[in-house]
Design a protein around this motif. Structure first.
Motif, mmCIF file in Angstrom:
data_model
loop_
_atom_site.group_PDB
_atom_site.id
_atom_site.type_symbol
_atom_site.label_atom_id
_atom_site.label_comp_id
_atom_site.label_asym_id
_atom_site.label_seq_id
_atom_site.Cartn_x
_atom_site.Cartn_y
_atom_site.Cartn_z
ATOM 1 N N ARG A 184 0.824 -1.204 0.000
ATOM 2 C CA ARG A 184 0.000 0.000 0.000
ATOM 3 C C ARG A 184 0.860 1.257 0.000
ATOM 4 N NH1 ARG A 184 -5.095 0.743 4.218
ATOM 5 N NH2 ARG A 184 -6.205 2.386 3.050
ATOM 6 N N VAL A 185 1.928 1.252 0.806
ATOM 7 C CA VAL A 185 2.861 2.377 0.819
ATOM 8 C C VAL A 185 3.531 2.511 -0.548
ATOM 9 C CG1 VAL A 185 5.033 3.206 1.788
ATOM 10 C CG2 VAL A 185 3.254 2.335 3.306
ATOM 11 N N ALA A 186 3.935 1.378 -1.122
ATOM 12 C CA ALA A 186 4.545 1.407 -2.451
ATOM 13 C C ALA A 186 3.583 2.001 -3.475
ATOM 14 C CB ALA A 186 4.966 0.003 -2.866
ATOM 15 N N ALA A 187 2.303 1.660 -3.371
ATOM 16 C CA ALA A 187 1.312 2.184 -4.314
ATOM 17 C C ALA A 187 1.204 3.702 -4.220
ATOM 18 C CB ALA A 187 -0.038 1.530 -4.050
ATOM 19 N N VAL A 188 1.266 4.246 -3.006
ATOM 20 C CA VAL A 188 1.202 5.707 -2.838
ATOM 21 C C VAL A 188 2.352 6.368 -3.582
ATOM 22 C CG1 VAL A 188 1.463 7.581 -1.170
ATOM 23 C CG2 VAL A 188 -0.075 5.673 -0.673
ATOM 24 N N PHE A 189 3.566 5.854 -3.381
ATOM 25 C CA PHE A 189 4.728 6.468 -4.033
ATOM 26 C C PHE A 189 4.678 6.282 -5.546
ATOM 27 C CE2 PHE A 189 6.893 5.845 0.234
ATOM 28 C CZ PHE A 189 6.852 7.200 0.547
ATOM 29 N N VAL A 190 4.238 5.126 -6.013
ATOM 30 C CA VAL A 190 4.118 4.894 -7.456
ATOM 31 C C VAL A 190 3.089 5.856 -8.055
ATOM 32 C CG1 VAL A 190 3.275 3.244 -9.182
ATOM 33 C CG2 VAL A 190 4.930 2.510 -7.447
ATOM 34 N N ASN A 191 1.962 6.031 -7.371
ATOM 35 C CA ASN A 191 0.935 6.961 -7.864
ATOM 36 C C ASN A 191 1.468 8.392 -7.937
ATOM 37 O OD1 ASN A 191 -0.906 4.879 -8.076
ATOM 38 N ND2 ASN A 191 -1.836 5.256 -6.062
ATOM 39 N N ARG A 192 2.255 8.791 -6.948
ATOM 40 C CA ARG A 192 2.815 10.142 -6.944
ATOM 41 C C ARG A 192 3.834 10.319 -8.079
ATOM 42 N NH1 ARG A 192 1.500 12.857 -2.000
ATOM 43 N NH2 ARG A 192 3.201 14.355 -2.317
ATOM 44 N N LEU A 193 4.645 9.298 -8.312
ATOM 45 C CA LEU A 193 5.595 9.370 -9.418
ATOM 46 C C LEU A 193 4.876 9.499 -10.752
ATOM 47 C CD1 LEU A 193 8.247 6.672 -8.359
ATOM 48 C CD2 LEU A 193 8.607 9.143 -8.465
ATOM 49 N N ARG A 194 3.832 8.730 -10.919
ATOM 50 C CA ARG A 194 3.079 8.775 -12.178
ATOM 51 C C ARG A 194 2.442 10.144 -12.406
ATOM 52 N NH1 ARG A 194 0.326 2.837 -11.309
ATOM 53 N NH2 ARG A 194 1.815 1.627 -12.572
ATOM 54 N N ARG A 195 2.057 10.819 -11.351
ATOM 55 C CA ARG A 195 1.406 12.123 -11.468
ATOM 56 C C ARG A 195 2.391 13.280 -11.426
ATOM 57 N NH1 ARG A 195 -4.441 12.286 -8.553
ATOM 58 N NH2 ARG A 195 -5.147 10.168 -9.040
ATOM 59 N N GLY A 196 3.657 12.986 -11.264
ATOM 60 C CA GLY A 196 4.649 14.046 -11.193
ATOM 61 C C GLY A 196 4.666 14.761 -9.862
ATOM 62 N N MET A 197 4.114 14.146 -8.825
ATOM 63 C CA MET A 197 4.116 14.731 -7.497
ATOM 64 C C MET A 197 5.412 14.357 -6.769
ATOM 65 S SD MET A 197 0.194 13.726 -6.405
ATOM 66 C CE MET A 197 0.282 14.518 -4.798
ATOM 67 N N ARG A 198 5.889 15.219 -5.924
ATOM 68 C CA ARG A 198 7.063 14.901 -5.130
ATOM 69 C C ARG A 198 6.724 13.831 -4.083
ATOM 70 N NH1 ARG A 198 9.561 21.084 -4.509
ATOM 71 N NH2 ARG A 198 10.419 21.116 -6.639
ATOM 72 N N LEU A 199 7.701 13.002 -3.791
ATOM 73 C CA LEU A 199 7.455 11.881 -2.873
ATOM 74 C C LEU A 199 7.214 12.349 -1.447
ATOM 75 C CD1 LEU A 199 10.010 9.195 -4.091
ATOM 76 C CD2 LEU A 199 7.623 9.527 -4.768
ATOM 77 N N GLN A 200 7.898 13.389 -1.012
ATOM 78 C CA GLN A 200 7.745 13.947 0.333
ATOM 79 C C GLN A 200 7.857 12.861 1.417
ATOM 80 O OE1 GLN A 200 3.989 16.158 -0.042
ATOM 81 N NE2 GLN A 200 5.181 18.032 -0.404
ATOM 82 N N SER A 201 8.968 12.150 1.361
ATOM 83 C CA SER A 201 9.244 11.091 2.335
ATOM 84 C C SER A 201 10.199 11.598 3.404
ATOM 85 C CB SER A 201 9.867 9.879 1.633
ATOM 86 O OG SER A 201 10.486 9.021 2.554
ATOM 87 N N ASP A 202 9.771 11.539 4.657
ATOM 88 C CA ASP A 202 10.643 11.955 5.763
ATOM 89 C C ASP A 202 11.913 11.112 5.820
ATOM 90 O OD1 ASP A 202 8.668 13.748 6.351
ATOM 91 O OD2 ASP A 202 8.104 12.864 8.282
ATOM 92 N N SER A 203 11.801 9.842 5.460
ATOM 93 C CA SER A 203 12.959 8.952 5.548
ATOM 94 C C SER A 203 14.083 9.383 4.620
ATOM 95 C CB SER A 203 12.543 7.516 5.213
ATOM 96 O OG SER A 203 11.597 7.038 6.153
ATOM 97 N N THR A 204 13.734 9.915 3.458
ATOM 98 C CA THR A 204 14.779 10.384 2.550
ATOM 99 C C THR A 204 15.460 11.631 3.112
ATOM 100 O OG1 THR A 204 13.267 11.767 1.249
ATOM 101 C CG2 THR A 204 13.512 9.465 0.573
ATOM 102 N N VAL A 205 14.702 12.474 3.793
ATOM 103 C CA VAL A 205 15.285 13.669 4.398
ATOM 104 C C VAL A 205 16.291 13.257 5.478
ATOM 105 C CG1 VAL A 205 14.812 15.788 5.679
ATOM 106 C CG2 VAL A 205 13.213 15.015 3.914
ATOM 107 N N VAL A 206 15.925 12.277 6.283
ATOM 108 C CA VAL A 206 16.831 11.780 7.331
ATOM 109 C C VAL A 206 18.125 11.274 6.709
ATOM 110 C CG1 VAL A 206 17.157 9.995 9.075
ATOM 111 C CG2 VAL A 206 14.996 11.234 8.959
ATOM 112 N N TYR A 207 18.008 10.518 5.618
ATOM 113 C CA TYR A 207 19.218 9.987 4.982
ATOM 114 C C TYR A 207 20.093 11.125 4.459
ATOM 115 C CZ TYR A 207 22.313 6.973 2.336
ATOM 116 O OH TYR A 207 23.434 6.322 1.873
ATOM 117 N N GLY A 208 19.473 12.156 3.930
ATOM 118 C CA GLY A 208 20.244 13.300 3.467
ATOM 119 C C GLY A 208 21.021 13.972 4.580
ATOM 120 N N LEU A 209 20.510 13.887 5.801
ATOM 121 C CA LEU A 209 21.183 14.500 6.951
ATOM 122 C C LEU A 209 22.275 13.597 7.523
ATOM 123 C CD1 LEU A 209 18.024 15.916 8.765
ATOM 124 C CD2 LEU A 209 19.732 17.255 7.511
#
Length: 333
Positions: free
Chosen positions: A220-245
């Motif tokens: 279900r989480v994967a589907a949310v991100f796939v849907n956002r990619l298909r629509r050109g929406m940013r993923l807005q994942s907190d986990s990626t922000v943490v990794y960047g830090l």
């Protein structure tokens, strides 16, 4: 007194013959006794583990076994092994000898190489730096740990190894397992996914791995991100922000702040379009499968619900309502 044709007295002939018979009988007795002693239960009262290093000869092995109370007599062991013709087939390694094992049983274990199978479990979602840290401190492995490999290249799994196996060898097996798993699951992917190659699927799988710990939420989480990619929406994942830090060096020891979400980084998916440049962790097989086979859904948002799971929404209005509930839950805590 008459002599025989050989020139010996008859009593000497009988004496010599008797001596030969005694010697033969004694030898036969010793063979039978040694064979019985080789098969007899040994002195070990409880299971014992012993490491037999590479290069040890039969004499040294027999002494070590006797010194550790596993066999009674090193000579009996050596004679039995040589009679069996297995003295050049004894294998080095770590052995767990059961209580009462006979010398013959010990020989059989060493010939078969029934060494102790140690285990190393790598949890899903660790970064490569964290995996190497785990391998570094595992007892029974040898050699220095390798340099942390590329993020996302190691498959979380339980790995069996033998005492003395190299750390670099075990890490190499993890890399091979990830490569094989990704190739296998890529061939089973759904049609029309927004990935140009398996690596992009691995990137999303790593985000799924870090966003949910619940098996029934992965698809279900994967589907949310796939849907956002298909629509050109940013993923807005907190986990990626943490990794960047942290760049995978360890967990962030504080909650994310609004300033963090606005900090430029190639991994800040609140600021960049599409996928980040690489994985943010080592995802497990199930998260990879979820990224390649997401559920059929039109949901675009999710937020923690306070129970360990997430509340999902198809539109921003419903999502904002879920966010308000989450913030209320935090305040009440």
């Amino acid at each position: 007194m008459e002599r025989g044709e050989t020139g010996r007295h008859p009593w000497m002939v009988h004496f010599l013959a008797a001596g030969v018979l005694v010697a033969v009988a004694t030898a036969a007795f010793l063979v039978i006794w040694a064979r019985e002693a080789f098969q007899r239960p040994g002195p070990l009262e409880a299971e014992a583990t012993l490491v037999l290093s590479q290069g040890l000869g039969l004499d040294a092995i027999a002494r070590r076994l006797a010194n550790h109370g596993i066999i009674n007599d090193p000579l009996i062991f050596k004679v039995g092994v040589r009679q069996a013709g297995t003295h050049q087939r004894l294998r080095a390694g770590e052995y767990a000898f059961p209580a009462g094992i006979s010398a013959h049983g010990v020989m059989s274990m060493l010939v078969a190489g029934r060494t102790v199978a140690r285990r190393l479990t790598v949890p899903e979602g660790l970064t490569s730096v964290e995996v190497i840290g785990l391998v570094t401190h595992v007892e029974g492995l040898s050699g220095p740990p390798p340099t942390p490999p590329e993020e996302g290249s190691l498959l979380p799994e339980t790995y069996h190894f033998n005492y003395g196996d190299s750390r670099s060898g075990v890490v190499g097996r993890m890399a091979d397992a990830m490569s094989d798993t990704l190739a296998e699951l890529w061939l089973q992917r759904d049609d029309g996914l927004p990935y140009a190659n398996p690596r992009e699927a691995l990137v999303l799988a790593s985000i799924v791995e870090k966003e949910t710990a619940l098996a029934d939420e992965r698809g279900r989480v994967a589907a949310v991100f796939v849907n956002r990619l298909r629509r050109g929406m940013r993923l807005q994942s907190d986990s990626t922000v943490v990794y960047g830090l942290t760049l995978g060096r360890g967990p962030l020891d504080r909650p994310l702040t609004r300033a963090d979400l606005q900090t430029p980084s190639p991994y800040n998916t609140y600021l960049i379009d599409g996928l980040p440049p690489g994985p943010i962790a080592n995802p497990g097989r199930e998260s990879i499968a979820a990224a390649l086979n997401p559920i059929d859904s039109d949901e675009l948002y999710f937020v923690a619900d306070g129970t360990g799971g997430h509340a999902f929404a198809r539109n921003l209005k419903d999502h904002n309502r879920n966010v308000a509930r989450w913030r209320k839950h935090q305040r009440e805590k």
